[in-house]
Design a protein around this motif. Structure first.
Motif, PDB file in Angstrom:
ATOM      1  N   LEU A 111      39.340   3.332  54.132  1.00  0.00           N
ATOM      2  CA  LEU A 111      39.622   4.757  54.343  1.00  0.00           C
ATOM      3  C   LEU A 111      39.400   5.241  55.776  1.00  0.00           C
ATOM      4  CD1 LEU A 111      37.879   6.073  51.081  1.00  0.00           C
ATOM      5  CD2 LEU A 111      40.348   5.878  51.482  1.00  0.00           C
TER       6      LEU A 111
ATOM      7  N   GLU B 156      40.623   4.726  58.659  1.00  0.00           N
ATOM      8  CA  GLU B 156      41.737   5.059  59.551  1.00  0.00           C
ATOM      9  C   GLU B 156      42.359   6.405  59.191  1.00  0.00           C
ATOM     10  OE1 GLU B 156      42.300   3.210  62.131  1.00  0.00           O
ATOM     11  OE2 GLU B 156      40.848   1.716  61.457  1.00  0.00           O
ATOM     12  N   GLU B 157      42.268   6.770  57.900  1.00  0.00           N
ATOM     13  CA  GLU B 157      42.940   7.995  57.457  1.00  0.00           C
ATOM     14  C   GLU B 157      41.987   9.183  57.298  1.00  0.00           C
ATOM     15  OE1 GLU B 157      43.938   7.563  52.994  1.00  0.00           O
ATOM     16  OE2 GLU B 157      43.650   5.489  53.662  1.00  0.00           O
TER      17      GLU B 157
ATOM     18  N   ARG C 187      40.775   9.120  46.972  1.00  0.00           N
ATOM     19  CA  ARG C 187      41.832   9.953  47.581  1.00  0.00           C
ATOM     20  C   ARG C 187      42.232  11.085  46.649  1.00  0.00           C
ATOM     21  NH1 ARG C 187      44.091   4.850  48.750  1.00  0.00           N
ATOM     22  NH2 ARG C 187      43.709   4.247  50.912  1.00  0.00           N
TER      23      ARG C 187
END
Lengths: 225, 224
Positions: A50, A52-53, A217
């Motif tokens: 997670l 990177e986002e 998410r």
């Protein structure tokens, strides 16, 4: 618990969704479960999946060392300033459920120092099957058990297995070697948890942590909606 | 005032972070100075008449309306060990949070604004007692009792000491606790008239040294 407090003073007192400056705080997800079930490995894998986002940080609650925090630092899953270790006086369940003040300070300090953050993972030290997170500390909790800890754990139930927002049955790759019946674990978990979700995962092979990451998410989308 | 509020504040389960601290007992156990009920009693008696007495006077003075900023500086001056100052402020911050949620008050909000990272715990304890409608003697009792109850419960975990023996230690110290609390209120009244220099400055060098050593350990059960 807040009586008639108007919250116009400095700093939120507990689970308030807004920070003192009016901005929305990060979603907080707790990870608990027995010793050795793979909580820290799951946290590390989630960070890799997670980071990177999302802007994220981790709070660990070790029992008597900084081992979990140091594992995450060694694995370099996040920069060191995004990982905080809370000392629990040998009782993680107290620090995540009965007296959450040290953990609340840790999450607030992380938001102040490295924020804005989207997500904070709060990991409990390994504890017993009744250890759950206070709703004043986290917005959702994941309970991590593993197939090698005994395939009767879902049947035994307990607050962690029964009420966690997500149950993760880890180390499925070991099932044939320890004689654990995954079908039975799934049926027992279903009986204990009704509609609450269960993920079976092995971090040793694909797809690894991706089901849990997808669940995170979804929770985050609901939090920011 | 409600006397029952004192029970809420003094309850060991009051969620203000104390469970993670040993009050120096972990360092004393490791050094071989606390090995059982008798040496725990000696340790607690020493802590009561030094750190406990100072904490009780600080808390009582805060209840009597002495400026918390002045009291906090006086607490710093009476706490040579940086590790103990850090622990006292951490616990003060945790107590501030619990107190604001439990007994909301403008004074506690102002304290949180003045000390976002925490004031010394006994000062916060005094303002908490004020917010709860308690008196100076109640705050002094809380501070004095915490100075011995923390190490006693920590030692049960550290030495697997018989919990009945640990509780017996606390019961035997009760008459001395009464005297320390009464004296702390007298001290606090002097502070109202004469300023913070009238606070006692009883110190326990081994507690300070032990706290510094303890802070350097890689593996420990308690935060202090």
């Amino acid at each position: 618990m807040h009586l008639d407090h108007s919250h116009d003073g400095p700093a939120a007192v507990s689970a308030d969704a807004r920070r003192a400056d009016g901005s929305r705080r990060a979603l907080r997800i707790g990870l608990g479960g027995p010793v050795g079930s793979g909580k820290t490995a799951t946290v590390a894998a989630l960070c890799r999946a997670l980071r990177e986002e999302l802007s994220l940080a981790v709070v660990t609650n070790d029992i008597y060392t900084r081992e979990d925090a140091e594992f995450l630092l060694r694995e370099a899953v996040l920069p060191p300033e995004r990982i905080t270790a809370v000392e629990t006086g040998a009782c993680p369940h107290t620090a995540i459920r009965d007296d959450i003040s040290a953990n609340l300070e840790a999450v607030e300090d992380l938001e102040d120092e490295v924020g804005p953050l989207d997500l904070i993972l709060v990991e409990s030290g390994g504890d017993n099957l009744t250890a759950t997170f206070s709703k004043g500390l986290v917005d959702a909790q994941i309970f991590v058990i593993d197939v090698a800890g005994g395939d009767d754990i879902p049947r035994k139930g307990g607050p962690g297995v029964t009420t966690a927002d997500l149950l993760v049955v880890n180390k499925t790759d070991l099932a044939p070697y320890v004689g654990s019946d995954l079908g039975r674990m799934a049926a027992d978990a279903k009986a204990q948890r009704a509609e609450l979700p269960v993920v079976f995962q092995s971090l040793r092979s694909e797809p690894g942590v991706s089901d849990v990451a997808a669940w995170v998410r979804t929770r985050l989308a609901a939090w920011t909606a | 005032m409600s006397r029952a509020a004192l029970l809420v504040l003094a309850d060991g389960r009051f969620p203000a972070g104390g469970h993670a601290h040993s009050g120096g007992a972990e360092a004393a156990v490791k050094a071989g100075r606390v090995t059982g009920a008798a040496s725990l009693e000696d340790f607690c008696r020493g802590r009561l008449h030094t750190a406990g007495r100072v904490a009780a006077a600080l808390a009582a003075a805060a209840v009597l309306g002495v400026d918390p900023v002045e009291l906090d500086a006086a607490a710093d001056a009476r706490t040579p060990s940086p590790a103990l100052r850090t622990a006292a402020r951490k616990l003060g911050r945790q107590l501030t949070r619990a107190a604001r949620a439990t007994w909301p008050s403008d004074e506690l909000d102002a304290l949180a604004r003045e000390f976002p990272k925490g004031a010394h715990q006994p000062v916060v304890l005094g303002l908490t007692a004020r917010a709860a409608g308690l008196g100076a003697v109640d705050a002094a009792y809380c501070a004095a009792y915490e100075s011995v109850s923390g190490p006693a419960s920590a030692t049960v975990r550290l030495l697997s000491l018989d919990p009945f023996e640990a509780t017996g230690v606390l019961a035997r110290l009760a008459p001395e606790l009464d005297r320390v609390a009464d004296r702390a209120v007298e001290d606090a009244r002097c502070v109202v008239d004469e300023g913070a220099d009238a606070l006692p400055a009883a110190s326990a060098p081994l507690l300070e040294i032990g706290a510094e050593v303890h802070a350097g350990w890689g593996v420990r059960l308690f935060a202090s």
